[in-house]
Design an enzyme around this catalytic site. Structure first.
Site, short mmCIF file in Angstrom:
data_model
loop_
_atom_site.label_atom_id
_atom_site.label_comp_id
_atom_site.label_asym_id
_atom_site.label_seq_id
_atom_site.Cartn_x
_atom_site.Cartn_y
_atom_site.Cartn_z
N HIS A 286 42.30 37.15 25.97
CA HIS A 286 42.04 38.26 26.89
C HIS A 286 42.36 37.85 28.33
N ASP B 135 70.74 47.33 44.37
CA ASP B 135 70.07 46.63 43.28
C ASP B 135 69.42 45.38 43.88
N TRP C 152 41.03 30.50 29.71
CA TRP C 152 42.33 30.71 30.36
C TRP C 152 42.70 29.55 31.26
N SER D 22 59.98 32.40 34.46
CA SER D 22 60.34 33.79 34.70
C SER D 22 59.84 34.24 36.07
N SER D 23 58.59 33.90 36.38
CA SER D 23 58.04 34.33 37.66
C SER D 23 58.77 33.68 38.83
N HIS E 25 44.12 28.95 42.18
CA HIS E 25 43.63 29.75 43.29
C HIS E 25 44.74 30.56 43.95
N GLU F 216 47.15 31.65 42.59
CA GLU F 216 47.41 32.69 41.59
C GLU F 216 46.52 33.91 41.78
N TYR G 192 45.43 35.09 44.45
CA TYR G 192 45.95 35.89 45.56
C TYR G 192 47.31 36.48 45.21
N SER H 293 48.50 49.65 51.27
CA SER H 293 49.01 49.85 52.63
C SER H 293 50.11 50.90 52.68
N HIS I 61 37.12 25.10 45.30
CA HIS I 61 35.90 25.92 45.22
C HIS I 61 35.65 26.37 43.78
N HIS I 62 36.61 26.13 42.91
CA HIS I 62 36.37 26.35 41.48
C HIS I 62 35.72 25.14 40.84
N THR J 79 41.13 38.82 55.18
CA THR J 79 40.96 39.91 54.22
C THR J 79 40.18 41.06 54.85
N LYS K 216 42.26 43.35 56.93
CA LYS K 216 42.95 44.38 56.15
C LYS K 216 42.01 45.54 55.83
N ARG L 52 28.72 32.38 30.92
CA ARG L 52 29.91 33.05 30.41
C ARG L 52 30.39 32.33 29.15
C1 HEA Z 1 43.29 41.70 35.36
C2 HEA Z 1 42.51 41.05 34.66
C3 HEA Z 1 41.45 41.56 33.74
C4 HEA Z 1 41.16 42.86 33.32
C5 HEA Z 1 41.85 44.14 33.69
C6 HEA Z 1 40.03 42.75 32.45
C7 HEA Z 1 39.44 43.83 31.82
C8 HEA Z 1 38.26 43.76 31.07
N1 HEA Z 1 37.54 42.62 30.82
FE1 HEA Z 1 38.06 40.73 31.32
N2 HEA Z 1 38.54 38.84 31.86
C9 HEA Z 1 39.60 38.46 32.63
C10 HEA Z 1 40.50 39.31 33.26
C11 HEA Z 1 40.50 40.68 33.10
N3 HEA Z 1 39.65 41.44 32.34
C12 HEA Z 1 39.66 37.03 32.74
C13 HEA Z 1 40.67 36.22 33.53
C14 HEA Z 1 38.59 36.53 31.99
C15 HEA Z 1 38.19 35.09 31.79
C16 HEA Z 1 38.65 34.58 30.46
C17 HEA Z 1 38.15 33.22 30.22
O1 HEA Z 1 36.95 32.98 30.35
O2 HEA Z 1 38.98 32.35 29.90
C18 HEA Z 1 37.90 37.70 31.46
C19 HEA Z 1 36.75 37.62 30.70
C20 HEA Z 1 36.01 38.72 30.30
C21 HEA Z 1 34.70 38.65 29.74
C22 HEA Z 1 33.87 37.38 29.59
C23 HEA Z 1 34.10 36.72 28.30
C24 HEA Z 1 33.26 35.52 28.20
O3 HEA Z 1 33.06 34.80 29.19
O4 HEA Z 1 32.76 35.27 27.10
C25 HEA Z 1 34.30 39.93 29.44
C26 HEA Z 1 33.01 40.29 28.86
O5 HEA Z 1 32.59 41.36 28.89
C27 HEA Z 1 35.40 40.79 29.82
C28 HEA Z 1 35.41 42.17 29.67
C29 HEA Z 1 36.44 43.00 30.12
C30 HEA Z 1 36.44 44.43 29.91
C31 HEA Z 1 35.41 45.22 29.18
C32 HEA Z 1 37.60 44.88 30.50
C33 HEA Z 1 38.04 46.32 30.54
O6 HEA Z 1 38.27 46.69 31.83
C34 HEA Z 1 39.22 46.56 29.67
C35 HEA Z 1 39.59 48.01 29.67
C36 HEA Z 1 40.79 48.25 28.87
C37 HEA Z 1 40.77 48.81 27.67
C38 HEA Z 1 39.50 49.27 27.07
C39 HEA Z 1 42.06 48.92 26.95
C40 HEA Z 1 42.23 50.23 26.30
C41 HEA Z 1 42.86 50.08 25.00
C42 HEA Z 1 44.01 50.66 24.70
C43 HEA Z 1 44.80 51.43 25.67
C44 HEA Z 1 44.52 50.48 23.36
C45 HEA Z 1 44.62 51.76 22.70
C46 HEA Z 1 45.46 51.56 21.55
C47 HEA Z 1 45.03 51.23 20.35
C48 HEA Z 1 43.60 51.17 19.97
C49 HEA Z 1 46.06 50.89 19.35
N4 HEA Z 1 36.42 40.03 30.34
C1 HEA Z 2 42.37 39.13 42.66
C2 HEA Z 2 41.77 38.05 42.47
C3 HEA Z 2 40.74 37.41 43.35
C4 HEA Z 2 40.48 37.57 44.69
C5 HEA Z 2 41.17 38.44 45.69
C6 HEA Z 2 39.37 36.68 44.99
C7 HEA Z 2 38.82 36.56 46.25
C8 HEA Z 2 37.88 35.60 46.60
N1 HEA Z 2 37.26 34.72 45.75
FE1 HEA Z 2 37.51 34.66 43.73
N2 HEA Z 2 37.99 34.37 41.81
C9 HEA Z 2 38.91 35.06 41.05
C10 HEA Z 2 39.74 36.05 41.52
C11 HEA Z 2 39.78 36.44 42.85
N3 HEA Z 2 38.96 36.03 43.86
C12 HEA Z 2 38.88 34.65 39.69
C13 HEA Z 2 39.76 35.19 38.57
C14 HEA Z 2 37.91 33.66 39.60
C15 HEA Z 2 37.38 32.94 38.37
C16 HEA Z 2 38.29 32.06 37.68
C17 HEA Z 2 37.57 31.59 36.45
O1 HEA Z 2 36.69 30.73 36.59
O2 HEA Z 2 37.87 32.11 35.34
C18 HEA Z 2 37.38 33.50 40.96
C19 HEA Z 2 36.42 32.56 41.28
C20 HEA Z 2 36.01 32.29 42.57
C21 HEA Z 2 35.24 31.14 42.94
C22 HEA Z 2 34.78 30.02 42.01
C23 HEA Z 2 33.48 30.30 41.44
C24 HEA Z 2 33.14 29.30 40.41
O3 HEA Z 2 33.94 29.05 39.49
O4 HEA Z 2 32.06 28.75 40.51
C25 HEA Z 2 35.01 31.23 44.28
C26 HEA Z 2 34.24 30.24 45.09
O5 HEA Z 2 34.30 30.15 46.24
C27 HEA Z 2 35.69 32.43 44.74
C28 HEA Z 2 35.71 32.86 46.05
C29 HEA Z 2 36.48 33.91 46.50
C30 HEA Z 2 36.55 34.30 47.91
C31 HEA Z 2 35.81 33.68 49.06
C32 HEA Z 2 37.43 35.35 47.95
C33 HEA Z 2 37.86 36.07 49.20
O6 HEA Z 2 39.26 36.15 49.28
C34 HEA Z 2 37.27 37.44 49.30
C35 HEA Z 2 37.50 38.04 50.68
C36 HEA Z 2 37.08 39.48 50.78
C37 HEA Z 2 35.96 39.94 51.36
C38 HEA Z 2 34.94 39.02 51.90
C39 HEA Z 2 35.63 41.39 51.44
C40 HEA Z 2 36.19 42.10 52.62
C41 HEA Z 2 35.85 41.50 53.92
C42 HEA Z 2 35.11 42.11 54.87
C43 HEA Z 2 34.59 43.49 54.72
C44 HEA Z 2 34.90 41.37 56.14
C45 HEA Z 2 33.49 40.95 56.42
C46 HEA Z 2 33.02 39.97 55.41
C47 HEA Z 2 32.26 38.89 55.69
C48 HEA Z 2 31.88 38.48 57.05
C49 HEA Z 2 31.74 38.08 54.56
N4 HEA Z 2 36.27 33.06 43.67
CU LIG Z 3 39.66 30.60 43.98
#
Ligand code: HEA
Ligand code: HEA
Ligand SMILES: [Cu+2]
Ligand code: CUA
Lengths: 185, 555, 310
Positions: B80, B109, B144, B174-175, B258, B260, B262, B273, B307-308, B333, B336, B455
């Site tokens: 997932h 293109d 993941w 590819s990316s 990380h 990634e 962003y 925007s 920070h992870h 951020t 923006k 989790r």
């Molecule tokens: C962009 C990224 C993204 C998106 C969109 C989602 C979407 C969703 N995620 Fe996901 N999620 C992750 C990125 C994302 N996730 C990541 C990175 C992890 C961490 C994995 C890890 O720990 O390694 C995670 C982990 C994660 C967990 C934690 C698992 C765990 O720690 O044990 C859970 C639990 O509820 C969850 C739930 C969901 C749900 C309910 C949605 C929903 O929003 C999904 C909604 C979409 C649908 C419901 C699809 C609809 C279905 C169809 C259109 C098909 C129809 C056709 C047929 C049936 C043939 N996600």
């Molecule tokens: C689109 C993806 C995305 C984005 C944009 C961000 C944005 C941010 N993330 Fe997140 N992050 C993830 C995706 C993302 N993260 C994922 C996938 C993981 C988990 C990976 C995994 O373990 O599976 C993760 C995990 C993660 C961790 C690790 C947690 C842990 O494993 O223990 C931390 C720790 O610092 C963190 C911090 C932040 C911070 C500080 C921002 C900042 O960039 C956010 C900045 C934005 C705002 C703050 C809001 C707007 C700002 C204002 C309105 C201004 C005023 C605000 C203040 C003065 C506070 N993120």
């Molecule tokens: Cu990070």
């Protein structure tokens, strides 16, 4: 701006990061040596140094080839390209010899962390040399069959291949210093 | 000179258009067709990733559930996460950029159409390779980010992880190829007049984003190669039992991981925007600041990786460095967020579905961003890392952020791509189902994490409150399912019976709206003159053209 | 707020985190409210409707930009300062002290070695109330994470990288924790129980742990003891006073005194033990303890023996 040149420059930017990572792994385990062979005991910096000179020389011949190309001296270009390919191929032979020697002494990629990081780093470099050789050989082939027309696009591509080749060389300067020179320090 | 440009219909049919039917797609090197193929492949993988999400939620709906066995569950959440990130978000953003950017810069293109096709097919191949693992002894099961040594053959002996490594390598290459293509396209193929300070913000952010990809993906590839050597050649780079280091993998992975995250949000920021100004009828507020903050975010994103790893015991001095940088990234951020919000003021806001998604993005992303900042406050991370509070954080930024922005972008560009409007009434349904489902599913994960639920557990004890919150979250996931189905229905309906869009249905002002919908193979017969950021606006209101207004404001 | 352990601390370390957390939650909520309000007001006031005025073409205002760059930055500096202070309060330095307790994560159970008294426990850790205990946290295989939210921060158990944390409990009680880092199939059932006891109770517990349970000499239990030796159980487990001294699985010397078996997967009852011995997978699928295909009689005998391990 010439597209191919720009693209290759961007590409080597990403390649630089790739090699940086492998180098970090090598250096990291260099500082925590375990049992077994190390750079100091396993490698022959002198011999590899000689082969390295061939690789560095190939950068020079590539520059000559580029100069020939710009001057539209297609025969000279061809010869310089062939010289580049020769030198690069010799370098790869040197690497093959080195690997075979290590292998005979029982030093394979899974022997210890030095061996793993050494083979991964130099192996990926060798692969890049090989790819560069293929690219240069293609250009040489075009030159040999008089298909170089001197268009703007072609000049761009020619330069791109050159940039890539110099990059491969430059990476080797770093690898050679870190892996071989560090070992005899 | 800002005379009216005359538009002529497409000239000669291009090389690719000579093929017919399916072959026209398979052999295509046209950026529009490749962009569409990217998006179609995403549809497939989103369905797979979504079904996996539903399986996760069904398993967790009740405590002590034995529906899925642990290993299956682990495979499912690993797939997932990997699917959503690498096979949904990345290719979706790539596909939208590939489709839209040449049009937005008035180009025929991308710079390297064949390389572009290669990127797509390699991406698809990587996706298929990853899913093939299900038939080759089991999917990857180490999460993941595949922490070592769990990802080493000693603990994960099926081939799943090897497939994971190989598939991700394909996707990475590819990316990188795609990013190079994008940068060269944007730098070399802009129409005269479109200086870098006049680039549409989506183009700007994709440009910055491509540099991020270029720098970050090789880090992943390097780490993957070392893991591959471990797995296939019995080496021990990441196995502590033989002198390797488990932490080295974490540094490598997050050195990529990380940036990634962003990479997954910057193009989304770009789409927001575009959409918000158009439907407010105003230019973006603080163009320069919005663009510059993107660059700041890109640089900072390489300084925050550990920070992870706050729980690994790095020592407080190192910890504090990463606390500092992680907090710093909130500032650009915020810039923006505030600029988008202020753009609304004194505007004339049209509530199209696209705009509603964009507005909800601002609010939902803020929730995710703020919980991100709470993780940067390291003692809070020491409590809440690896709990459902984290799962909530990243779904708010990824679903509440990226996915909502993608929906906004799709409603915005669908008429351009297909020539027909997406139905607004069904769009409303889609919107409200999405936003309510999203909050129901993910908001409740905050309290769950605070209550101690880790989790990645396949089941959990029946502790007070856990069962009900999990059940509600599962219900939310089904609301999301409904929303996705409504969206698919909308696409289907609109493709067959949607209103004809016309060239510029939104009264938008960037170049892609100056050509027909869908655009002809050559994109433009004639590109209108570009003297500012909003060429079509300038064309429509020559007396109020941006450059004049700005000059007047400054004067 | 019972039921929310991260907000309901029982040690000074956990308390310092909880206070900071509540403060940050308030700050976060205020910022969210600000953004949400700004958006809502704009939506209401600047909606496109009959008679709405033309959109005003404005391009930005550097002064505003500076304000919303500097104000959040200042706020973050303040948060940073509080963070630094809480770091020291919630994770005090070790300052060269020898650890009291070594906790080792295994797939999928916890070993706890009391370094001073030599007691070896599994999955259940007893501590005296009011005394800070220094833990050394390690791993025997993959990465685990020790987390008891009411008593303090979590810390990873990383092979080859020992970590240290302090835990303490202000009140006697049972505190639930769990492995928080994904560690393979049974990550879900790798739970921890910390039992904080009054000093007298703790001393009594210690005495009992240090005693060697007598090996039964008659009845079914004696048969069980014999089976334990024959059925290769000795290859993985330790029972003091018997030849069994291996540490691949949990120390069973005082098994009957524990509240759960298999790291929280089931209550420690004769029925569950029986089920466990017949087929460990039925209680904890994919666990590392093999199924020995015991007959019912053998399993009953072993359970009888286990029940003597007080
Ligand atoms: C962009 C990224 C993204 C998106 C969109 C989602 C979407 C969703 N995620 Fe996901 N999620 C992750 C990125 C994302 N996730 C990541 C990175 C992890 C961490 C994995 C890890 O720990 O390694 C995670 C982990 C994660 C967990 C934690 C698992 C765990 O720690 O044990 C859970 C639990 O509820 C969850 C739930 C969901 C749900 C309910 C949605 C929903 O929003 C999904 C909604 C979409 C649908 C419901 C699809 C609809 C279905 C169809 C259109 C098909 C129809 C056709 C047929 C049936 C043939 N996600
Ligand atoms: C689109 C993806 C995305 C984005 C944009 C961000 C944005 C941010 N993330 Fe997140 N992050 C993830 C995706 C993302 N993260 C994922 C996938 C993981 C988990 C990976 C995994 O373990 O599976 C993760 C995990 C993660 C961790 C690790 C947690 C842990 O494993 O223990 C931390 C720790 O610092 C963190 C911090 C932040 C911070 C500080 C921002 C900042 O960039 C956010 C900045 C934005 C705002 C703050 C809001 C707007 C700002 C204002 C309105 C201004 C005023 C605000 C203040 C003065 C506070 N993120
Ligand atoms: Cu990070
Ligand atoms: Cu041990 Cu999770």
């Amino acid at each position: 701006m010439p597209k191919a040149k720009l693209a290759v420059s961007l590409f080597i930017l990403s390649e630089a990061n790739f090699f940086l990572l492998l180098i970090i792994a090598y250096v990291f385990y260099h500082s925590y040596p375990g049992a077994g062979p190390t750079a100091a005991t396993a490698l022959n910096p002198l011999r590899t140094g000689l082969f390295s000179i061939l690789l560095f020389a190939s950068s020079a011949t590539m520059i000559m080839a580029a100069a020939g190309y710009r001057a539209r001296a297609h025969r000279a270009t061809l010869w310089w390209l062939l010289a580049t390919v020769m030198l690069g191929a010799l370098f790869l032979c040197g690497q093959a010899l080195e690997y075979a020697g290590l292998y005979q002494r029982g030093i394979a990629v899974n022997r210890n962390l030095f061996a793993t990081t050494f083979f991964t780093l130099t192996g990926f470099h060798g692969l890049h040399v090989f790819i560069g050789l293929v690219a240069i050989a293609i250009v040489a082939g075009l030159a040999a069959t008089r298909r170089l027309v001197g268009s703007e696009r072609e000049a761009d591509a020619f330069e791109a291949v050159g940039i890539y080749w110099h990059f491969v060389d430059a990476v080797w300067v770093v690898i050679f210093s870190i892996v071989y020179l560090w070992a005899i320090l | 000179m800002s005379g009216l440009a005359v538009r002529v219909r497409a000239g000669e049919p291009s090389e690719a258009a000579a093929h017919r039917g399916l072959l026209a797609w398979v052999a295509s090197v046209d950026h529009k067709q490749i962009g569409i193929m990217y998006m179609l492949s995403v549809l497939l993988f989103f369905a797979l990733g979504g079904v996996e999400a539903l399986l996760i939620r069904i398993q967790l709906a009740v405590p002590n559930n034995h529906l899925l066995d642990p290993d299956t569950f682990n495979q499912i959440f690993t797939m997932h996460g990997t699917t959503m990130i690498f096979l949904v978000v990345m290719p979706m953003l790539a596909g939208m950029s590939i489709y839209a950017i040449p049009l937005m810069i008035g180009a025929r293109d991308v710079a390297f159409p064949r390389l572009n096709a290669m990127s797509f097919w390699l991406q698809l191949f990587g996706g298929i390779l990853l899913y093939f693992s299900f038939f080759a002894g089991g999917a990857p099961n180490a999460g993941w980010f595949s922490y070592a040594p769990l990802s080493e053959p000693a603990y994960s002996f099926s081939n799943g992880l090897t497939y994971w490594v190989l598939a991700l390598t394909c996707l990475g290459i590819s990316s990188i190829a795609g990013a190079i293509n994008m940068i060269v396209t944007i730098i070399t193929l802009r129409v005269p007049g479109q200086t870098i300070r006049r680039l549409p913000l989506f183009v700007w952010m994709t440009l910055v984003n491509s540099f991020l990809i270029l720098m970050a993906l090789p880090v992943l590839n390097g780490a993957l190669m070392l893991l591959l050597v471990d797995r296939l050649l019995n080496a021990h780079v990441f196995t502590p039992a033989f002198g390797g280091s488990a932490l080295l993998w974490q540094h490598y992975f997050w050195g990529f991981g990380h940036p990634e995250v962003y990479i997954m949000i910057l193009p989304a920021f770009g789409m927001i925007s575009e959409v918000i100004p158009v439907f407010s009828g105003k230019p973006i507020y603080g163009y320069g600041f919005v663009a510059a903050s993107t660059v700041a975010i890109a640089f900072l994103s390489f300084t925050v990786w550990a920070h992870h790893m706050f729980a690994v015991g790095m020592g407080h001095v190192y910890d504090l460095f990463f606390v500092f940088t992680s907090m710093a990234i909130a500032v650009p951020t915020g810039v923006k967020i505030f600029n988008w919000t202020v753009t609304l003021y004194h505007g004339r806001i049209r509530f199209t579905t696209s705009m509603m998604f964009a507005l909800s993005f601002i609010v939902m992303f803020t929730i995710g961003g703020l919980t991100g900042v709470s993780f940067a406050v390291i003692p809070i991370d020491w409590q809440l890392t690896d709990t459902y509070y984290l799962v909530a954080h990243f779904h708010y930024v990824l679903f509440g952020g990226t996915a909502l922005a993608i929906f906004a972008g799709l409603y915005y560009w669908f008429p351009k791509i297909s020539g027909r409007m997406l139905d607004e009434r069904i769009g409303r349904w889609h919107f409200w189902l999405t936003v309510s489902g999203l909050n129901l599913t993910f908001f409740l994960m905050h309290p769950l994490g605070m209550m101690g639920m880790p989790r990645r557990v396949y089941t959990y004890p029946d502790l007070p409150g856990w069962a009900i919150l999990n059940m509600l979250s599962t219900i939310g996931a089904f609301v999301l399912l409904a929303s996705v189905l409504v969206f698919l229905w909308n696409i289907y309906r609109s493709l067959t019976a949607g209103a004809i869009a016309g060239d510029n249905p939104w009264d938008a002002w960037t170049l892609e709206w100056a050509t027909s919908s869908p655009p002809p193979p050559e994109n433009f017969a004639l590109v209108p003159p570009v003297n500012g950021r909003r060429p079509l606006w300038d064309l429509k209101y020559p007396d109020r053209a941006d450059e004049r207004v700005e000059a007047a404001l400054e004067g | 707020m019972t039921g929310v352990p991260t907000l309901n601390p029982f040690s000074p370390e956990a308390a310092s985190i909880a206070h900071l957390f509540v403060a940050i939650l308030l700050v976060m909520f205020s910022i969210f409210a600000l953004v949400a309000t700004l958006v809502t007001v704009a939506i209401i006031r600047y909606r496109d409707r009959e008679g709405a005025v033309e959109a005003r073409q404005e391009f930005g205002n550097p002064r505003l930009e500076i304000i919303w760059t500097v104000l959040p930055a200042l706020l973050l500096v303040a948060i940073f300062i509080f963070t630094v202070r809480t770091i020291h309060a919630s994770d005090p330095p070790v300052s060269g002290r020898a650890p009291d307790l070594r906790v080792i994560g295994h797939q999928w159970w916890w070993e706890a070695d009391y370094l001073k008294s030599g007691i070896v426990a599994a999955n259940e850790i007893h501590i005296p109330v009011g005394t800070p205990i220094l833990l050394e946290v390690e791993s025997a295989d993959v990465i685990h994470d020790f987390w008891v939210p009411e008593l303090g921060r979590k810390i990873d158990a990383i092979p080859g990288h020992p970590n240290h944390i302090w835990i303490s409990a202000e009140k006697p009680g049972t505190y639930l924790g769990t492995c928080a880092e994904f560690c393979g199939n049974q990550h879900a059932w790798m739970r921890i129980v910390v039992i904080a006891q009054r000093p007298a109770d703790f001393a009594a517990w210690q005495r009992r742990q240090l005693s060697v349970p007598p090996v039964p000499t008659a009845g079914v239990a004696a048969q069980g003891a014999q089976l334990f030796r024959d059925q290769t159980c000795v290859n993985c487990h330790t029972i003091s006073g018997t030849p069994a001294n291996q540490r691949i699985g949990p120390d069973l010397t005082h098994l009957a005194g524990r509240g759960t078996i298999a790291a929280g997967a089931a209550a420690d009852t004769p029925a569950n033990l029986f089920k466990w011995l017949k087929d460990p997978n039925s209680i904890k699928p994919e666990t590392h303890m093999p199924n020995f295909q015991l007959t019912d009689a053998q399993a009953r005998a072993l359970v009888a023996y286990m029940e003597t391990l007080k």
